[in-house]
Design a protein around this motif. Structure first.
Motif, PDB file in Angstrom:
ATOM      1  N   ARG A   1      -0.502  -4.958  13.734  1.00 28.35           N
ATOM      2  CA  ARG A   1       0.489  -4.276  14.594  1.00 28.35           C
ATOM      3  C   ARG A   1      -0.121  -2.976  15.090  1.00 28.35           C
ATOM      4  O   ARG A   1      -0.308  -2.040  14.327  1.00 28.35           O
ATOM      5  CB  ARG A   1       1.741  -3.979  13.778  1.00 28.35           C
TER       6      ARG A   1
ATOM      7  N   SER B   1      -2.136  -3.086   9.099  1.00 26.20           N
ATOM      8  CA  SER B   1      -2.591  -1.892   9.847  1.00 26.20           C
ATOM      9  C   SER B   1      -4.001  -2.124  10.386  1.00 26.20           C
ATOM     10  O   SER B   1      -4.739  -2.984   9.894  1.00 26.20           O
ATOM     11  CB  SER B   1      -2.592  -0.671   8.928  1.00 26.20           C
ATOM     12  N   MET B   2      -4.373  -1.312  11.359  1.00 23.73           N
ATOM     13  CA  MET B   2      -5.728  -1.391  11.907  1.00 23.73           C
ATOM     14  C   MET B   2      -6.754  -0.970  10.850  1.00 23.73           C
ATOM     15  O   MET B   2      -7.886  -1.449  10.848  1.00 23.73           O
ATOM     16  CB  MET B   2      -5.856  -0.506  13.156  1.00 23.73           C
TER      17      MET B   2
ATOM     18  N   THR C   1       0.838  -1.213   0.000  1.00 26.24           N
ATOM     19  CA  THR C   1       0.000   0.000   0.000  1.00 26.24           C
ATOM     20  C   THR C   1       0.872   1.263   0.000  1.00 26.24           C
ATOM     21  O   THR C   1       2.081   1.209   0.295  1.00 26.24           O
ATOM     22  CB  THR C   1      -0.926   0.039   1.237  1.00 26.24           C
TER      23      THR C   1
ATOM     24  N   THR D   1      -6.481  -1.581   7.534  1.00 21.68           N
ATOM     25  CA  THR D   1      -6.713  -2.725   6.640  1.00 21.68           C
ATOM     26  C   THR D   1      -7.434  -3.846   7.385  1.00 21.68           C
ATOM     27  O   THR D   1      -8.305  -4.510   6.821  1.00 21.68           O
ATOM     28  CB  THR D   1      -5.382  -3.197   6.014  1.00 21.68           C
TER      29      THR D   1
HETATM   30  C1  LIG Z   1       5.419   5.900  10.656  1.00 21.16           C
HETATM   31  C2  LIG Z   1       4.025   5.340  10.743  1.00 21.16           C
HETATM   32  C3  LIG Z   1       3.765   4.250  11.549  1.00 21.16           C
HETATM   33  C4  LIG Z   1       2.488   3.721  11.638  1.00 21.16           C
HETATM   34  N1  LIG Z   1       2.274   2.611  12.421  1.00 21.16           N
HETATM   35  C5  LIG Z   1       1.056   2.056  12.471  1.00 21.16           C
HETATM   36  C6  LIG Z   1       0.857   0.859  13.221  1.00 21.16           C
HETATM   37  O1  LIG Z   1       1.769   0.284  13.829  1.00 21.16           O
HETATM   38  N2  LIG Z   1      -0.380   0.308  13.198  1.00 21.16           N
HETATM   39  C7  LIG Z   1      -1.425   0.870  12.507  1.00 21.16           C
HETATM   40  O2  LIG Z   1      -2.510   0.290  12.516  1.00 21.16           O
HETATM   41  N3  LIG Z   1      -1.255   2.007  11.784  1.00 21.16           N
HETATM   42  C8  LIG Z   1      -0.052   2.612  11.743  1.00 21.16           C
HETATM   43  N4  LIG Z   1       0.145   3.751  11.018  1.00 21.16           N
HETATM   44  C9  LIG Z   1      -1.015   4.363  10.338  1.00 21.16           C
HETATM   45  C10 LIG Z   1      -1.342   3.725   9.002  1.00 21.16           C
HETATM   46  O3  LIG Z   1      -0.246   3.848   8.113  1.00 21.16           O
HETATM   47  C11 LIG Z   1      -2.580   4.410   8.410  1.00 21.16           C
HETATM   48  O4  LIG Z   1      -3.738   4.091   9.164  1.00 21.16           O
HETATM   49  C12 LIG Z   1      -2.823   4.066   6.963  1.00 21.16           C
HETATM   50  O5  LIG Z   1      -4.019   4.689   6.533  1.00 21.16           O
HETATM   51  C13 LIG Z   1      -2.917   2.576   6.737  1.00 21.16           C
HETATM   52  O6  LIG Z   1      -3.229   2.359   5.379  1.00 21.16           O
HETATM   53  P1  LIG Z   1      -3.029   0.947   4.696  1.00 21.16           P
HETATM   54  O7  LIG Z   1      -3.664  -0.064   5.577  1.00 21.16           O
HETATM   55  O8  LIG Z   1      -3.748   1.090   3.385  1.00 21.16           O
HETATM   56  O9  LIG Z   1      -1.578   0.735   4.506  1.00 21.16           O
HETATM   57  C14 LIG Z   1       1.424   4.299  10.906  1.00 21.16           C
HETATM   58  C15 LIG Z   1       1.677   5.394  10.086  1.00 21.16           C
HETATM   59  C16 LIG Z   1       2.958   5.907   9.994  1.00 21.16           C
HETATM   60  C17 LIG Z   1       3.218   7.073   9.076  1.00 21.16           C
END
Ligand SMILES: Cc1cc2nc3c(=O)[nH]c(=O)nc-3n(C[C@H](O)[C@H](O)[C@H](O)COP(=O)(O)O)c2cc1C
Length: 196
Positions: free
Chosen positions: A124, A89-90, A38, A92
């Motif tokens: 995570r 991620s939470m 992503t 997803t």
């Molecule tokens: C440096 C960084 C660390 C992150 N760590 C987490 C994490 O450990 N768990 C989590 O659920 N979201 C975390 N996030 C937030 C997610 O990246 C964010 O919710 C994002 O929309 C997830 O999109 P995706 O599931 O499409 O990748 C983090 C964001 C950043 C920038």
């Protein structure tokens, strides 16, 4: 035909889990990896490992853009052994729990669930709110395996690499890929006579 494993890497911290999984799959001659990374995953990949999208995609046999909702993985007719989302991620996790399949990671997971294939999520976040916990229950009820990357200290890890390798090997166990390198529990050795 090689066995196909879909690997999703999302924007939770711990990109190294997905990367290590791709590296292990690269060394398995009977398996091929299909990666969806992503945009948020790209941020963490850079922050944590100084890797770019193309560096991760080079490790995979096939790579897809997360917005490519017409990709093969979006259909159950494309045969796979299942999918691992590492890290998950939470956001997803919530998408998977509610069949909100608006990108290729959540759609591929949705397909894996509807086809009754194996879905392993490595969520995570800490601490967890009630929505996170409920979403983990929901995906478990649908047949997914929730596998938080929580270290197994009984394996006496010497480094972060050891911790990561152990969790990834245990995930691959769930797909019938059993690593000779995995330190498996052998029972307690030299137990003190007095246990307090
Ligand atoms: C440096 C960084 C660390 C992150 N760590 C987490 C994490 O450990 N768990 C989590 O659920 N979201 C975390 N996030 C937030 C997610 O990246 C964010 O919710 C994002 O929309 C997830 O999109 P995706 O599931 O499409 O990748 C983090 C964001 C950043 C920038």
């Amino acid at each position: 035909m090689k066995k196909r494993l879909i690997v999703g890497i999302t924007g939770a911290t711990g990109a190294v889990y997905g990367i290590h999984l791709l590296e292990v799959l690269k060394g398995l001659k009977d398996w091929e990896s299909h990666l969806v990374l992503t945009d948020a995953g790209v941020l963490n990949l850079w922050h944590e490992l100084k890797m770019r999208r193309k560096d991760a995609e080079r490790l995979a046999d096939v790579a897809y853009h997360p917005k490519d909702i017409a990709a093969t993985l979006a259909s159950g007719s494309f045969l796979t052994e299942g999918m691992v989302i590492a890290p998950c991620s939470m956001k997803t996790l919530a998408a998977v729990a509610h069949a909100h399949a608006d990108d290729l990671v959540s759609r591929a997971a949705d397909v894996v669930l509807k086809e009754r294939r194996r879905l392993v999520l490595m969520p995570r976040e800490t601490p967890l709110n009630l929505a996170h916990l409920r979403n983990m229950v929901a995906v478990s009820e649908m047949g997914a395996i929730v596998f938080p990357p929580v270290p197994a200290f009984y394996a006496a890890p010497k480094s972060l690499d050891d911790l990561v390798a152990h969790s990834v090997a245990r995930v691959l166990d769930l797909f019938g890929v059993h690593s000779a390198k995995l330190k498996r529990w052998q029972g307690l050795k030299g137990i003190p006579a007095e246990r307090g």
